[in-house]
Design a protein around this motif. Structure first.
Motif, short mmCIF file in Angstrom:
data_model
loop_
_atom_site.label_atom_id
_atom_site.label_comp_id
_atom_site.label_asym_id
_atom_site.label_seq_id
_atom_site.Cartn_x
_atom_site.Cartn_y
_atom_site.Cartn_z
N ASN A 97 -0.07 11.91 12.08
CA ASN A 97 -0.49 10.51 12.11
C ASN A 97 -1.50 10.25 11.01
O ASN A 97 -2.40 11.06 10.77
CB ASN A 97 -1.12 10.16 13.46
N LEU A 98 -1.38 9.09 10.36
CA LEU A 98 -2.41 8.68 9.40
C LEU A 98 -3.70 8.40 10.15
O LEU A 98 -3.68 7.92 11.29
CB LEU A 98 -1.95 7.43 8.64
N PHE A 99 -4.83 8.68 9.48
CA PHE A 99 -6.10 8.42 10.16
C PHE A 99 -6.28 6.92 10.36
O PHE A 99 -5.78 6.10 9.60
CB PHE A 99 -7.26 8.99 9.34
N GLN A 100 -6.98 6.56 11.44
CA GLN A 100 -7.23 5.15 11.74
C GLN A 100 -8.72 4.84 11.87
O GLN A 100 -9.11 3.69 11.80
CB GLN A 100 -6.50 4.77 13.04
N GLN A 101 -9.56 5.90 12.06
CA GLN A 101 -10.99 5.67 12.17
C GLN A 101 -11.73 6.82 11.51
O GLN A 101 -11.23 7.95 11.44
CB GLN A 101 -11.41 5.54 13.64
N VAL A 102 -12.95 6.53 11.03
CA VAL A 102 -13.77 7.54 10.38
C VAL A 102 -15.21 7.36 10.85
O VAL A 102 -15.69 6.24 11.00
CB VAL A 102 -13.66 7.44 8.84
N CYS A 103 -15.89 8.48 11.12
CA CYS A 103 -17.28 8.44 11.58
C CYS A 103 -18.21 8.55 10.36
O CYS A 103 -18.14 9.50 9.60
CB CYS A 103 -17.55 9.58 12.55
N LEU A 104 -19.10 7.56 10.20
CA LEU A 104 -20.03 7.54 9.08
C LEU A 104 -21.48 7.71 9.55
O LEU A 104 -22.41 7.25 8.90
CB LEU A 104 -19.87 6.23 8.29
N ASN A 105 -21.63 8.35 10.71
CA ASN A 105 -22.96 8.65 11.23
C ASN A 105 -23.53 9.85 10.46
O ASN A 105 -22.94 10.93 10.45
CB ASN A 105 -22.89 8.96 12.73
N LYS A 106 -24.68 9.67 9.83
CA LYS A 106 -25.28 10.71 9.00
C LYS A 106 -25.58 11.97 9.80
O LYS A 106 -25.49 13.09 9.29
CB LYS A 106 -26.55 10.16 8.36
N SER A 107 -25.91 11.81 11.10
CA SER A 107 -26.31 12.95 11.92
C SER A 107 -25.15 13.56 12.70
O SER A 107 -25.36 14.44 13.53
CB SER A 107 -27.40 12.51 12.91
N CYS A 108 -23.93 13.09 12.48
CA CYS A 108 -22.77 13.58 13.24
C CYS A 108 -22.54 15.06 12.96
O CYS A 108 -22.55 15.50 11.81
CB CYS A 108 -21.53 12.76 12.88
N ASN A 124 -21.13 3.63 14.36
CA ASN A 124 -20.94 4.04 12.96
C ASN A 124 -19.50 4.40 12.66
O ASN A 124 -19.21 4.98 11.62
CB ASN A 124 -21.84 5.24 12.65
N VAL A 125 -18.59 4.07 13.59
CA VAL A 125 -17.16 4.36 13.38
C VAL A 125 -16.51 3.18 12.64
O VAL A 125 -16.68 2.03 13.02
CB VAL A 125 -16.46 4.61 14.72
N LYS A 126 -15.79 3.48 11.56
CA LYS A 126 -15.18 2.45 10.73
C LYS A 126 -13.68 2.72 10.58
O LYS A 126 -13.21 3.83 10.80
CB LYS A 126 -15.82 2.41 9.34
N ASP A 127 -12.96 1.65 10.17
CA ASP A 127 -11.54 1.80 9.85
C ASP A 127 -11.39 2.05 8.36
O ASP A 127 -12.37 2.31 7.65
CB ASP A 127 -10.75 0.57 10.29
N GLU A 128 -10.15 1.99 7.87
CA GLU A 128 -9.89 2.27 6.45
C GLU A 128 -10.69 1.32 5.54
O GLU A 128 -11.29 1.75 4.55
CB GLU A 128 -8.40 2.12 6.16
N GLU A 129 -10.74 0.04 5.89
CA GLU A 129 -11.47 -0.93 5.07
C GLU A 129 -12.96 -0.59 5.03
O GLU A 129 -13.61 -0.68 3.99
CB GLU A 129 -11.26 -2.34 5.64
N GLY A 130 -13.49 -0.16 6.20
CA GLY A 130 -14.90 0.22 6.24
C GLY A 130 -15.19 1.46 5.41
O GLY A 130 -16.25 1.57 4.79
#
Length: 531
Positions: A17-28, A51-57
């Motif tokens: 599956n193509l990714f749909q969300q990405v975590c951009l939390n610095k402390s993750c 801090n979870v974003k989609d492809e556009e984010g």
């Protein structure tokens, strides 16, 4: 629903599956930052949800980083400019202090010359011991740090490039393996299809032999009924009230089978109205043979709590525990002797009460083959998709109205279960006059009508997909006016019932929906599901 993808980045869950969300939390500290909505790893980012974003984010994140880098570069260039300016000022001062040409020397007297010579000797000692050494050390340290930074950035860039190449090679191998597996699976399916075809042919031959005798008896019976009632010869009262001059069993059977095959995928009501323009007076048509029945009438509905509890996993809704069945009436009815319409799974008749002044017509259904349901639970099982859709439509309309949207009273009509005896059960629903419209179906069709009810129908289907956490969707949305009927449910597993087209049915709708969703964005935004 994801928008058309630009980034071909796959989730590591192994489901391609193509990714749909990405975590951009610095402390993750999760093992993966990108994932699809079906991935088990999404729970690792529960505390990072803001801090979870989609492809556009994700794309916006890297654009912002690029802008910050440009600012860093400008600041470095400014620092370098100030250093150069300071260095130039230092060299200028050194020249003024220690460089004397003939003209400047002539302007000095003996005492001035002595003082200047003493100062120069003193400065040389101080410069050689302090300033020059300090400047060289500073320059050397700066060059070392710059070199370390450059090496580190180049190493990370090289490793990233190697990772991308490895990822692409792995993806290519996976795709090749999938291609080989699909080819093998296709070959196996062809073999199974051939075996099934041969088995069907053998079964068909046996069935024809058995039916030939039954058909001859039925034809003779029909002749007697028609002659008694209308004194007409050479006329056969079959399910479509179609005249044919011959009573040859093979011709009749071949005609029926061809008509049935051509109509399997068409909406029941559409076919019914085509062959009987006014179904409300079917009992007055001299060409239609009718019979009388007495039934015990039950109402049925899905319990609200069970629906809300299992809205994501509808397969867990239990029969009969999660349904309410109530005995309501006893009816004496008249119905068509033969089916008026054949659907994929049911024979459809017309029925009307004879013990009431209300001239209501009902669509009367039983399993294909003319055999009733053997138990109440068996009949209830065939009502599941309709009753789940009924609750879903109530929830959908209520949520729109709660958000200030003046929504028309669309509903899935009530179903009745009719009991003739201990082992004979049937399903019935009210027949409504008017234009029958199919808004979408379970093969991907979406009506391009611009009316409000069509937009609400498409939004309803996507709403069920969103609310079920993308596990299933309700399609085959159709009906007369605001009275909808005969829905289908396509689940991710494809095993809910015989009308479940699985992921193929889901994608058929979603692909066409994605291309047209801007037409419905008014309602999608109201429901906060516009993506």
């Amino acid at each position: 629903m994801s928008q058309i993808r630009n980034l071909q980045i796959y989730c590591s869950c192994g489901k391609k599956n193509l990714f749909q969300q990405v975590c951009l939390n610095k402390s993750c500290r999760a093992t993966n930052r990108v994932y699809c909505l079906k991935c088990d790893k999404r729970n690792e980012h529960f505390t990072c949800q803001y801090n979870v974003k989609d492809e556009e984010g994700l794309i916006q994140f890297f654009e912002d980083i690029g802008k910050k880098m440009e600012i860093y570069i400008l600041n470095l260039q400014e620092s370098l400019r100030k250093i150069v300016e300071g260095f130039n000022e230092l060299t200028k001062t050194l020249r003024n202090k220690c460089q004397y040409n003939k003209q400047r020397l002539q302007e000095l007297n003996e005492q001035d010359l002595k003082n200047i010579i003493d100062q120069i000797f003193q400065f040389q000692d101080e410069f050689e011991k302090g300033l020059e050494e300090e400047m060289q050390n500073c320059s050397k340290n700066m060059l070392i740090k710059l070199s370390n930074w450059i090496d580190e950035l180049r190493t990370k860039s090289k490793n990233l490039g190697e990772d991308i190449i490895i990822q692409r090679n792995t993806l290519y191998r996976d795709l090749q393996e999938q291609k080989i597996q699909r080819a093998q699976k296709l070959e196996e399916e062809k073999e199974r299809a051939q075996k099934l075809k041969e088995e069907k042919q053998r079964a068909q031959k046996l069935k024809e032999e058995i039916e030939r005798e039954k058909l001859k008896e039925e034809i003779e019976k029909q002749k007697r009924i028609i002659n008694e009632k209308h004194n007409q010869e050479n006329q056969i009262d079959d399910r479509y009230i179609e005249y044919h001059p011959s009573h040859d069993p093979n011709l009749i059977r071949n005609r029926i089978e061809k008509e049935k095959e051509a109509q399997l995928r068409r909406p029941i009501m559409e076919i019914l109205i085509e062959f009987i323009p006014d179904p409300t007076i079917f009992n007055r048509d001299p060409r239609i043979t009718t019979i009388q029945n007495k039934f015990k009438i039950f109402s049925i509905e899905l319990n609200q709590k069970a629906f809300e509890k299992n809205i994501i996993t509808i397969e867990k809704i239990q029969i009969p525990n999660d349904y309410t069945v109530k005995h309501q009436y006893y009816w004496t009815c008249i119905r068509t002797l033969k089916p008026i319409v054949f659907s994929q799974l049911k024979d459809v008749y017309l029925m009307k009460r004879t013990d009431s002044f209300q001239d209501e017509v009902y669509v009367f259904k039983m399993p294909i083959g003319g055999q009733p349901y053997k138990s109440m639970n068996e009949a209830m099982k065939d009502c599941r998709s309709h009753l789940i859709s009924q609750r879903y439509m109530q929830k959908f309309i209520q949520e729109l109205n709660d958000k200030g949207c003046n929504t028309p009273p669309i509903k899935y009509q009530d179903l009745l279960i009719l009991q003739e005896d201990e082992k004979s059960f049937f399903i019935a629903e009210r027949f409504f006059e008017g234009e029958f419209i199919e808004f979408n179906n379970n093969y991907g069709y979406i009506n391009d009508n611009t009316e409000k009810i069509n937009a609400l129908s498409q939004v309803f289907t996507y709403y069920t997909y969103f609310k079920s956490d993308f596990n299933y969707l309700i399609c085959n949305v159709q009906g007369v006016g605001y009275n909808f009927t005969d829905p289908s449910i396509s689940t991710i597993g494809g095993d809910f019932d015989d009308n479940d087209f699985g992921e193929e049915g889901q994608m058929g709708f979603l692909v066409n929906y994605e291309n047209q969703k801007d037409k419905f964005k008014e309602y999608l935004k109201i429901l906060d599901i516009y993506e």
